[in-house]
Design a protein around this motif. Structure first.
Motif, PDB file in Angstrom:
ATOM      1  N   ARG A 142     -10.164 -24.656 -11.400  1.00  0.00           N
ATOM      2  CA  ARG A 142     -10.976 -25.761 -11.927  1.00  0.00           C
ATOM      3  C   ARG A 142     -11.097 -26.858 -10.876  1.00  0.00           C
ATOM      4  N   ARG A 156      -2.170 -26.095 -12.779  1.00  0.00           N
ATOM      5  CA  ARG A 156      -2.589 -26.793 -13.999  1.00  0.00           C
ATOM      6  C   ARG A 156      -1.876 -26.187 -15.202  1.00  0.00           C
ATOM      7  N   THR A 211      -4.257 -21.313 -14.630  1.00  0.00           N
ATOM      8  CA  THR A 211      -5.239 -22.149 -13.942  1.00  0.00           C
ATOM      9  C   THR A 211      -4.657 -22.937 -12.780  1.00  0.00           C
ATOM     10  N   GLU A 236      -5.839 -26.017 -10.078  1.00  0.00           N
ATOM     11  CA  GLU A 236      -6.816 -27.096 -10.006  1.00  0.00           C
ATOM     12  C   GLU A 236      -7.026 -27.517  -8.564  1.00  0.00           C
ATOM     13  N   CYS A 256     -16.599 -31.248 -15.071  1.00  0.00           N
ATOM     14  CA  CYS A 256     -15.578 -30.210 -14.898  1.00  0.00           C
ATOM     15  C   CYS A 256     -16.270 -28.880 -14.617  1.00  0.00           C
ATOM     16  N   GLU A 270     -12.660 -31.116 -10.883  1.00  0.00           N
ATOM     17  CA  GLU A 270     -13.307 -32.212 -11.587  1.00  0.00           C
ATOM     18  C   GLU A 270     -13.985 -33.098 -10.560  1.00  0.00           C
TER      19      GLU A 270
END
Length: 148
Positions: free
Chosen positions: A103, A61, A65, A67, A139, A105
């Motif tokens: 992370r 990301r 980060t 994802e 998130c 979502e």
């Protein structure tokens, strides 16, 4: 269970991705968006008795980060710890790639938020800066341990 790296083009991974797409559309009453495939996703596949039963993907990301872009386990193999082991392996992969945060979502029609919270993920702001990513997604993020 064996967890191994396989490309999205692998026939068994492609079959898992197609099953994931179908299930997402069913959960969203046909309104689900195409999750697509991306060249920048590194996939890990869970294999039991020689059969791919689940997969997960992680992509960059930003510098800090990673994802979690995909996570799917065939229905017959759910509630056996496969998803939790895939998440742990994906977190390790993110850590090895230098990420300090992972992370994910989750859409409002998906039951995964409780699962990720149980794995140590906490609500965070979405891309738009709003709390929890607004009404169309949740998130969540998990800070990875700092090396000793």
């Amino acid at each position: 269970m064996l967890i191994e790296s396989r490309p999205l083009a692998d026939p068994e991974v492609a079959a898992l991705a197609a099953a994931e797409q179908w299930e997402l559309r069913e959960l969203a009453s046909g309104a689900g968006r195409d999750i697509g495939t991306h060249d920048d996703i590194c996939c890990l596949t869970a294999v039991l008795a020689g059969r791919a039963v689940g997969y997960g993907g992680i992509r960059v990301r930003d510098d800090e980060t990673g994802e979690l872009a995909h996570l799917y386990v065939r229905p017959a193999y759910r509630r056996r710890g496969v998803a939790r082991q895939l998440v742990a392996a994906l977190e390790e992969l993110a850590y090895q790639r230098g990420h300090s945060l992972v992370r994910v979502e989750i859409g409002p029609h998906l039951p995964g938020a409780a699962f990720f919270r149980a794995c140590g993920y906490e609500p965070t702001s979405g891309d738009d800066g709003g709390p929890g990513g607004g009404p169309y997604r949740t998130c969540l993020a998990k800070r990875l341990p700092v090396p000793a």
